[in-house]
Scaffold this active site. Structure first.
Site, mmCIF file in Angstrom:
data_model
loop_
_atom_site.group_PDB
_atom_site.id
_atom_site.type_symbol
_atom_site.label_atom_id
_atom_site.label_comp_id
_atom_site.label_asym_id
_atom_site.label_seq_id
_atom_site.Cartn_x
_atom_site.Cartn_y
_atom_site.Cartn_z
ATOM 1 N N ARG A 42 15.661 171.760 61.014
ATOM 2 C CA ARG A 42 15.763 173.136 60.511
ATOM 3 C C ARG A 42 16.188 174.138 61.584
ATOM 4 N NH1 ARG A 42 9.333 174.377 59.081
ATOM 5 N NH2 ARG A 42 8.653 174.592 61.229
ATOM 6 N N LYS A 46 5.597 176.289 53.774
ATOM 7 C CA LYS A 46 4.699 177.438 53.571
ATOM 8 C C LYS A 46 5.452 178.764 53.732
ATOM 9 C CE LYS A 46 1.726 176.235 56.834
ATOM 10 N NZ LYS A 46 2.310 174.944 57.315
ATOM 11 N N ARG A 102 13.286 176.566 66.568
ATOM 12 C CA ARG A 102 11.992 176.799 67.193
ATOM 13 C C ARG A 102 11.761 175.798 68.326
ATOM 14 N NH1 ARG A 102 7.515 177.461 62.526
ATOM 15 N NH2 ARG A 102 6.373 176.363 64.153
HETATM 16 P P1 AMP Z 1 3.508 177.879 62.461
HETATM 17 O O1 AMP Z 1 4.658 178.811 62.586
HETATM 18 O O2 AMP Z 1 2.537 178.289 61.392
HETATM 19 O O3 AMP Z 1 3.952 176.439 62.307
HETATM 20 O O4 AMP Z 1 2.696 177.957 63.830
HETATM 21 C C1 AMP Z 1 3.296 177.585 65.059
HETATM 22 C C2 AMP Z 1 2.250 177.402 66.144
HETATM 23 O O5 AMP Z 1 1.536 178.621 66.326
HETATM 24 C C3 AMP Z 1 1.187 176.360 65.844
HETATM 25 O O6 AMP Z 1 1.589 175.030 66.158
HETATM 26 C C4 AMP Z 1 0.054 176.851 66.753
HETATM 27 O O7 AMP Z 1 0.317 176.537 68.106
HETATM 28 C C5 AMP Z 1 0.162 178.368 66.619
HETATM 29 N N1 AMP Z 1 -0.643 178.880 65.471
HETATM 30 C C6 AMP Z 1 -0.173 179.498 64.349
HETATM 31 N N2 AMP Z 1 -1.181 179.824 63.520
HETATM 32 C C7 AMP Z 1 -2.313 179.409 64.135
HETATM 33 C C8 AMP Z 1 -3.694 179.428 63.781
HETATM 34 N N3 AMP Z 1 -4.118 179.936 62.611
HETATM 35 N N4 AMP Z 1 -4.583 178.895 64.662
HETATM 36 C C9 AMP Z 1 -4.197 178.382 65.849
HETATM 37 N N5 AMP Z 1 -2.910 178.291 66.233
HETATM 38 C C10 AMP Z 1 -1.973 178.814 65.397
#
Ligand code: AMP
Length: 219
Positions: A127, A13, A161
């Site tokens: 990654r 994404k 990460r």
């Molecule tokens: P991402 O970078 O999109 O993979 O998000 C990393 C982490 O941030 C996720 O595993 C959640 O813990 C938190 N997170 C990001 N976006 C959301 C969302 N829309 N709702 C709830 N938690 C989120």
């Protein structure tokens, strides 16, 4: 134009949103990046969400909805945006509909990047990014040309990460299937859902996505 990219962790994404930002002048809004920035800055919100993120669980809807609401009101979102990582629950999707309607906006498309779980664990755990310029790499699929040196800027510090380990990835996949996947029928019923095959190279996936966007009114 306002888009949502929907897909499991590791579907690409962020990379695809970045390409769309470059080619269509839309602003990429990644709630994950916003939360990581909050943690790095030592803010109160960062302290509240760190343990939840490290466990691969969802941050409470109220926190994330408030954060996004504030973000889309900024002037750089006026030309349209790509939501990357939001919404992740039905409550968030309903809140998004309301906050867009209140601003006289709507979603043009929700693009699902579909990838089988079996590919995702390896994709995610390998990654890493350059700590200086943010260029993305992968141990196996996209290593740096020279070991330990960023191709783009020559930087030598790389970051991974905290939640990109095998155990947390499995938890994140489970969360995706139980809490985020119900958004697929929700957006299909609204006639907004488009699905692309996310299994191949990022460029191949992008060709499908840019095709979808160009076919939209105003695309
Ligand atoms: P991402 O970078 O999109 O993979 O998000 C990393 C982490 O941030 C996720 O595993 C959640 O813990 C938190 N997170 C990001 N976006 C959301 C969302 N829309 N709702 C709830 N938690 C989120």
């Amino acid at each position: 134009m306002n888009l949502v990219l929907l897909g499991p962790p590791g579907a690409g994404k962020g990379t695809q949103a970045h390409y769309l930002e470059r080619d269509f002048g839309l602003k990429q809004l990644s709630t994950g990046d916003m939360l990581r920035a909050a943690i790095a800055s030592g803010s109160e919100i960062g302290k509240q969400v760190k343990a939840t993120m490290d466990a691969g669980k969802l941050v409470p809807d109220a926190v994330i909805i408030a954060m996004l609401q504030e973000r889309i009101a900024q002037p750089d979102c006026k030309g349209g945006f790509i939501l990357d990582g939001f919404p992740r629950s039905l409550t968030q999707a309903e809140a998004l509909d309301k906050m867009l309607a209140a601003r006289g906006l709507s979603l043009d498309a929700v693009i699902e990047i579909r990838v089988d779980d079996q590919f995702l664990v390896e994709r995610i755990t390998g990654r890493f990014t350059c700590g200086k310029c943010g260029a993305g790499y992968h141990d196996r699929f996209k290593p740096t040309r020279q070991a330990g040196v960023c191709d783009a800027c020559g930087g030598k510090d790389f970051v991974r990460r905290a939640d990109d380990n095998a155990e947390t990835v499995r938890a994140r996949l489970q969360v995706y299937h139980s809490q985020t996947a119900p958004l697929l029928p929700y957006y299909r019923a609204k006639g907004r859902l488009r699905t692309v095959d996310g299994a191949g190279e990022m460029d191949m996936v992008y060709r499908q996505i840019s095709g979808v966007v160009k076919a939209l009114p105003g695309g």
